[in-house]
Design an enzyme around this catalytic site. Structure first.
Site, PDB file in Angstrom:
ATOM      1  N   GLY A 109       0.820  -1.207   0.000  1.00 18.12           N
ATOM      2  CA  GLY A 109       0.000   0.000   0.000  1.00 18.12           C
ATOM      3  C   GLY A 109       0.849   1.250   0.000  1.00 18.12           C
ATOM      4  CB  SER A 110      -0.081   4.736   0.711  1.00 18.67           C
ATOM      5  OG  SER A 110      -0.541   4.729   2.058  1.00 18.67           O
ATOM      6  CB  VAL A 148      -1.269   2.828   5.040  1.00 17.67           C
ATOM      7  CG1 VAL A 148      -1.841   1.670   5.856  1.00 17.67           C
ATOM      8  CG2 VAL A 148      -2.386   3.805   4.684  1.00 17.67           C
ATOM      9  N   GLY A 149       1.991   2.476   5.347  1.00 17.34           N
ATOM     10  CA  GLY A 149       3.135   1.641   5.684  1.00 17.34           C
ATOM     11  C   GLY A 149       3.794   2.076   6.978  1.00 17.34           C
ATOM     12  CD  GLU A 167       7.118  -5.679  -1.653  1.00 14.11           C
ATOM     13  OE1 GLU A 167       7.414  -4.766  -2.462  1.00 14.11           O
ATOM     14  OE2 GLU A 167       7.909  -6.584  -1.349  1.00 14.11           O
ATOM     15  CB  CYS A 204       2.737   0.092  -6.738  1.00 12.95           C
ATOM     16  SG  CYS A 204       3.166  -1.633  -7.044  1.00 12.95           S
TER      17      CYS A 204
END
Length: 519
Positions: A204-205, A208-209, A226, A260
């Site tokens: 994800g982003s 949020v990571g 990732e 991505c």
């Protein structure tokens, strides 16, 4: 992937947040029975996952179309086929991956047997992503199963139909004592992150990571992140423009730009910029027609908030728009759009298009004159991207692009396709992520490589124990001398390798036969 732009969302959770601790504890209890450690269980679940993908293929493709207007063919070859390929490889190599890896023991530990044992971690959490929900939820699951773990999966919630379909199919096909799938909004995610887990795999982003990494740190739980970022694409004056335009348009616009690893922005040599842009625009029309909204091969933006964000980027850079720009809010459609900033670096880097990962069908272009003076400093001054792309026939320039930049991956004369090669690690570096997977690396990502040494009791060198005599000191100094220790280990590794042993025997036999024939 940009930071989420919606509130908790309307997706109905399949469970309540209060149910999550019980689900995780149930998986923990199952893992402690050692059920998942056997090769038979792993193969059976890999077969079950493959059956899920084959029998559920139509349902999954319909769900992807409903979420982001992805065609059945693209849903199959961009997501389902890649997961099935990972399953097949895992099944073919499982014996080798699970096997203990024998290594040398060193002079002072002789005689002994040393090995690396591959242990499953326990209960792992896989947080998928909405843009490739099937691929990014189930691809990591292959590694988790092959490594012998229990797993809980949460697909990306913004793609509601595919999230629901994945959870329904997992419940139908997979072992419910060992593999669970839950759906819901960020409240479910928050509850999951509060649990004691053995690994978290997140796609994800970066925003949020960071949240995931912070929650994991409180539990000392390892993570694979990732993420994404702005992956640059350089078009050199010696590039094949026709090939570059086709491959760049395909990579930048597939999934309506919601990928991505897509080439996020373009730096094109000014000597060929006019020809490249002309070829790129023609290629876009060849791919999607003069009205891309009517073709089944072009996707839609995932939700209204993302549409508004992207439309804002278009409005911000409207004076640089040279192709596209059309939109339809009711259909969440934004046309493939090309922006030519010329040589105005300030306008380029300060535009809304360059402030975050685009994640939409928008292509910003800057015309550069000097690779070393403009391109390299620009790329190196920014967070390390998930990928870097460079189109050129100049091998020296290609080598400089590879050696003088840092990115999760780098491709010369193509984009995106590296993720289909299971022999290559897929992952980011720095702000674009940590850890990698695909192929054996997926197995390794969900395994603990445990150091094991077996020793007998018959021989016990007295030199290891105090008090130490001058002879003991001499023996220890010899045994720990770097050259002696290194070459002894190399020799024992060679001897204990069955392949080398057979080669040695064969060589000795050939030499013996040769000498006999000459006598």
């Amino acid at each position: 992937m940009p930071r989420p732009t919606e509130e908790a969302g309307a997706l109905k959770a399949s469970v309540d947040p209060e149910d999550i601790p019980g689900i995780v504890e149930g998986l923990r209890q199952t893992f402690n029975t050692d059920k998942t450690r056997s090769k038979a269980w792993r193969l059976a679940q890999l077969d079950a996952l493959d059956k899920l993908l084959t029998e559920g293929c139509d349902d999954l493709c319909k769900a992807m179309y409903a979420d982001i207007h992805k065609s059945d063919l693209e849903g199959w070859f961009q997501e389902i086929a890649l997961v099935r390929g990972e399953i097949y490889e895992a099944k073919q190599h499982l014996d080798h991956w699970m096997a203990d890896e024998h290594v040398g023991s060193g002079l002072l530990n002789t005689p002994s047997q040393s090995m690396v044992q591959k242990d499953p971690l326990g209960v792992v959490l896989i947080l998928g992503a909405w843009n490739y929900n099937v691929l990014l939820s189930l691809h990591p699951l292959v590694g988790a199963i092959a490594a012998g773990n229990c797993a809980i999966i949460k697909p990306g919630s913004y793609s509601e139909t595919s999230s629901h379909t994945i959870c329904r199919l997992v419940q139908k096909y997979m072992d419910p004592e060992c593999i669970r799938a839950v759906e819901g909004n960020r409240h479910i995610t928050s509850s999951l992150l509060e649990q004691k887990l053995d690994k978290i795999f997140f796609t994800g982003s970066p925003f949020v990571g960071q949240v995931v990494a912070e929650a994991a740190a409180k539990q000392l739980c390892p993570v694979v992140l990732e993420l994404g970022g702005k992956s640059p694409c350089v078009i050199d004056r010696k590039a094949d423009l026709a090939i570059a335009a086709k491959r760049c348009a395909w990579g930048a616009l597939m999934n309506s730009g919601q990928t991505c690893v897509r080439p996020d922005y373009f730096m094109v040599h000014e000597a060929i910029a006019d020809d490249f842009i002309k070829t790129l625009k023609r290629t876009i029309v060849q791919f999607y027609g003069r009205d891309p909204q009517k073709t089944k091969w072009f996707g839609r933006i995932v939700n209204d908030a993302a549409f508004r964000r992207l439309n804002g980027c278009v409005e911000d850079a409207k004076q640089y728009l040279v192709h596209g720009g059309e939109n339809d809010a009711n259909d969440r459609f934004i046309a493939p759009s090309v922006f030519d900033f010329g040589t105005d670096m300030h306008a380029f880097e300060s535009s809304a298009l360059m402030q975050d990962e685009i994640f939409g069908p928008l292509i910003p272009i800057f015309r550069y004159r000097d690779f070393d003076g403009q391109v390299l400093p620009f790329i190196r001054a920014r967070p390390k991207p998930l990928a870097l792309y460079c189109f050129t026939s100049d091998n020296e320039l290609a080598e400089r692009a590879l050696r003088l930049t840092s990115s999760g991956a780098a491709l010369i004369n193509d984009v995106v396709v590296h993720l289909s090669n299971s022999e290559l690690p897929f992952g980011g570096v720095g702000a674009s992520g940590m850890g990698s997977y695909h192929g054996k690396r997926s197995f390794d990502a969900f395994s603990h490589h445990k150091a094991v040494m077996r020793r007998g009791t018959l021989l016990d060198a007295p030199q290891r124990y105090p008090p130490y005599s001058s002879l003991d000191e001499a023996v220890l100094r010899l045994g720990l001398h770097p050259k002696v220790s290194f070459h002894f280990t190399q020799m024992t590794n060679f001897i204990t390798d069955k392949k080398n042993f057979l080669i040695t025997l064969m060589t000795a036999y050939i030499a013996h036969q040769h000498l006999r024939s000459r006598m």
